[in-house]
Design a protein around this motif. Structure first.
Motif, PDB file in Angstrom:
ATOM      1  N   GLU A 193      10.907  49.498 -17.696  1.00 35.20           N
ATOM      2  CA  GLU A 193      11.409  48.492 -16.758  1.00 35.20           C
ATOM      3  C   GLU A 193      10.271  47.915 -15.924  1.00 35.20           C
ATOM      4  O   GLU A 193      10.324  46.758 -15.508  1.00 35.20           O
ATOM      5  CB  GLU A 193      12.487  49.103 -15.869  1.00 35.20           C
ATOM      6  CG  GLU A 193      13.759  49.447 -16.635  1.00 35.20           C
ATOM      7  CD  GLU A 193      14.881  49.929 -15.741  1.00 35.20           C
ATOM      8  OE1 GLU A 193      14.733  49.823 -14.499  1.00 35.20           O
ATOM      9  OE2 GLU A 193      15.898  50.407 -16.264  1.00 35.20           O
ATOM     10  N   GLU A 196       8.629  45.305 -18.106  1.00 28.52           N
ATOM     11  CA  GLU A 196       9.510  44.140 -18.215  1.00 28.52           C
ATOM     12  C   GLU A 196       9.431  43.276 -16.964  1.00 28.52           C
ATOM     13  O   GLU A 196       9.294  42.046 -17.045  1.00 28.52           O
ATOM     14  CB  GLU A 196      10.950  44.592 -18.433  1.00 28.52           C
ATOM     15  CG  GLU A 196      11.215  45.198 -19.794  1.00 28.52           C
ATOM     16  CD  GLU A 196      12.651  45.672 -19.941  1.00 28.52           C
ATOM     17  OE1 GLU A 196      13.092  45.871 -21.076  1.00 28.52           O
ATOM     18  OE2 GLU A 196      13.343  45.848 -18.912  1.00 28.52           O
ATOM     19  N   TYR A 217       6.402  40.970 -25.903  1.00 28.08           N
ATOM     20  CA  TYR A 217       7.724  40.365 -25.712  1.00 28.08           C
ATOM     21  C   TYR A 217       8.826  41.087 -26.510  1.00 28.08           C
ATOM     22  O   TYR A 217       9.932  41.285 -25.993  1.00 28.08           O
ATOM     23  CB  TYR A 217       7.681  38.883 -26.067  1.00 28.08           C
ATOM     24  CG  TYR A 217       8.895  38.102 -25.608  1.00 28.08           C
ATOM     25  CD1 TYR A 217       9.192  37.977 -24.245  1.00 28.08           C
ATOM     26  CD2 TYR A 217       9.742  37.495 -26.528  1.00 28.08           C
ATOM     27  CE1 TYR A 217      10.304  37.256 -23.821  1.00 28.08           C
ATOM     28  CE2 TYR A 217      10.854  36.771 -26.108  1.00 28.08           C
ATOM     29  CZ  TYR A 217      11.129  36.660 -24.757  1.00 28.08           C
ATOM     30  OH  TYR A 217      12.227  35.962 -24.332  1.00 28.08           O
ATOM     31  N   THR A 219       9.181  44.132 -27.009  1.00 28.71           N
ATOM     32  CA  THR A 219       9.512  45.423 -26.400  1.00 28.71           C
ATOM     33  C   THR A 219      10.486  45.286 -25.234  1.00 28.71           C
ATOM     34  O   THR A 219      11.003  46.289 -24.736  1.00 28.71           O
ATOM     35  CB  THR A 219       8.237  46.138 -25.895  1.00 28.71           C
ATOM     36  OG1 THR A 219       7.700  45.448 -24.752  1.00 28.71           O
ATOM     37  CG2 THR A 219       7.182  46.218 -26.984  1.00 28.71           C
ATOM     38  N   ILE A 220      10.713  44.055 -24.783  1.00 32.31           N
ATOM     39  CA  ILE A 220      11.637  43.813 -23.674  1.00 32.31           C
ATOM     40  C   ILE A 220      13.071  43.879 -24.195  1.00 32.31           C
ATOM     41  O   ILE A 220      13.366  43.411 -25.295  1.00 32.31           O
ATOM     42  CB  ILE A 220      11.349  42.445 -23.023  1.00 32.31           C
ATOM     43  CG1 ILE A 220       9.933  42.447 -22.427  1.00 32.31           C
ATOM     44  CG2 ILE A 220      12.387  42.097 -21.964  1.00 32.31           C
ATOM     45  CD1 ILE A 220       9.477  41.099 -21.919  1.00 32.31           C
ATOM     46  N   ARG A 221      13.961  44.452 -23.407  1.00 33.83           N
ATOM     47  CA  ARG A 221      15.346  44.606 -23.832  1.00 33.83           C
ATOM     48  C   ARG A 221      15.947  43.252 -24.250  1.00 33.83           C
ATOM     49  O   ARG A 221      15.713  42.244 -23.581  1.00 33.83           O
ATOM     50  CB  ARG A 221      16.178  45.212 -22.703  1.00 33.83           C
ATOM     51  CG  ARG A 221      15.942  46.699 -22.474  1.00 33.83           C
ATOM     52  CD  ARG A 221      16.622  47.156 -21.198  1.00 33.83           C
ATOM     53  NE  ARG A 221      15.963  46.596 -20.018  1.00 33.83           N
ATOM     54  CZ  ARG A 221      16.441  46.694 -18.771  1.00 33.83           C
ATOM     55  NH1 ARG A 221      17.591  47.319 -18.550  1.00 33.83           N
ATOM     56  NH2 ARG A 221      15.779  46.165 -17.748  1.00 33.83           N
ATOM     57  N   ILE A 224      17.694  41.117 -21.620  1.00 27.95           N
ATOM     58  CA  ILE A 224      16.791  40.482 -20.645  1.00 27.95           C
ATOM     59  C   ILE A 224      16.160  39.241 -21.269  1.00 27.95           C
ATOM     60  O   ILE A 224      16.074  38.184 -20.629  1.00 27.95           O
ATOM     61  CB  ILE A 224      15.698  41.468 -20.187  1.00 27.95           C
ATOM     62  CG1 ILE A 224      16.334  42.719 -19.557  1.00 27.95           C
ATOM     63  CG2 ILE A 224      14.751  40.787 -19.207  1.00 27.95           C
ATOM     64  CD1 ILE A 224      17.196  42.424 -18.360  1.00 27.95           C
ATOM     65  N   ARG A 225      15.748  39.365 -22.511  1.00 26.85           N
ATOM     66  CA  ARG A 225      15.171  38.198 -23.194  1.00 26.85           C
ATOM     67  C   ARG A 225      16.192  37.062 -23.287  1.00 26.85           C
ATOM     68  O   ARG A 225      15.855  35.891 -23.104  1.00 26.85           O
ATOM     69  CB  ARG A 225      14.686  38.585 -24.599  1.00 26.85           C
ATOM     70  CG  ARG A 225      13.557  39.609 -24.605  1.00 26.85           C
ATOM     71  CD  ARG A 225      12.799  39.577 -25.926  1.00 26.85           C
ATOM     72  NE  ARG A 225      13.666  39.736 -27.081  1.00 26.85           N
ATOM     73  CZ  ARG A 225      13.918  40.891 -27.692  1.00 26.85           C
ATOM     74  NH1 ARG A 225      13.376  42.014 -27.209  1.00 26.85           N
ATOM     75  NH2 ARG A 225      14.687  40.946 -28.765  1.00 26.85           N
TER      76      ARG A 225
END
Length: 241
Positions: A193, A196, A217, A219-221, A224-225
């Motif tokens: 987090e 992120e 990018y 690796t971000i949930r 969220i993306r």
């Protein structure tokens, strides 16, 4: 003998629970000029700029004798926003600053270049990367603005042309200092987090290097993306009208 053994076990258990509790304890102590005495400092959970959620402060305290302090417990490193009412928002990284609340004693010292934060692992790493880059950017910009103002006083100078020239140089200073430092810090915390939040907080996605975005990018949930991309689509649609 049995009674003595029972007492020893109870004391050991009490010590165990005490050590577990203290292991999650944090303190955040800030220091800044006494002219801000009486200003209210608020500690609020950090959210993405594109998030609809706007959390309320979890704690607040007034500055006294140039000091303020928060204390409590935290299970894992979490990003909070620390805001100070009454501070000039033109002062970089003072009126509002992201800070990682994590177990340990966190110290924040404010000056004309922004902040210096120390005392805990993630904050120390932030300071040696993004924090120092921001301070160096402010230092270079202060010299740049002095030069700009001197040029404006020269006979025949055109104010708009001078401003445009130095604004471009200011942007270049930011890109040279902050972007690579941000990429280094975020890369270390990719998939968390913390990674992120700072991915979106430090710079725009289109400002980072392509190699960095391709690496981090994903690796971000996904949720969220999707929130971020929905905002970008909405902005683009407004521009198309």
């Amino acid at each position: 003998m049995l009674r003595n053994n029972l007492i020893v076990l109870l004391l050991a258990a009490a010590g165990l629970f005490s050590s577990c509790g203290s292991g999650n304890h944090y303190s955040l102590t800030g220091s800044l000029p006494a002219r801000y005495d009486g200003c209210l400092v608020k500690l609020t959970p950090a959210t993405f700029f594109f998030s609809e959620e706007k959390p309320s402060p979890v704690d607040s305290v007034k500055i006294k004798d140039g000091k303020f302090q928060f204390a409590g417990t935290v299970q894992e490193p979490t990003v909070y926003m620390l805001t100070i009412d009454g501070v000039d928002y033109k002062i970089p990284d003072v009126a509002s600053i992201a800070v990682v609340i994590e177990p340990g004693d966190i110290t924040m010292v404010y000056d004309t270049l922004g902040i210096m934060v120390s005392g805990t692992p993630v904050n120390e790493r932030y300071m040696t990367t993004i924090g120092e880059a921001k301070r160096e950017t402010v230092r270079q910009r202060q010299l740049l603005w002095q030069e700009r103002d001197s040029v404006k006083r020269l006979p025949g100078s055109v104010e708009n042309e001078v401003d445009n020239y130095y604004n471009l140089k200011s942007s270049a200073i930011f890109k040279e200092n902050v972007i690579p430092a941000s990429e280094n810090f975020i890369r270390e915390y990719a998939g968390t987090e913390i990674g992120e939040f700072f991915f979106f907080h430090c710079c725009g996605k289109d400002v980072y290097s392509k190699a960095f975005v391709d690496e981090v990018y994903p690796t971000i949930r996904p949720e969220i993306r999707e929130q971020y991309e929905a905002l970008i689509r909405a902005r683009q649609e407004k521009q198309d009208y």
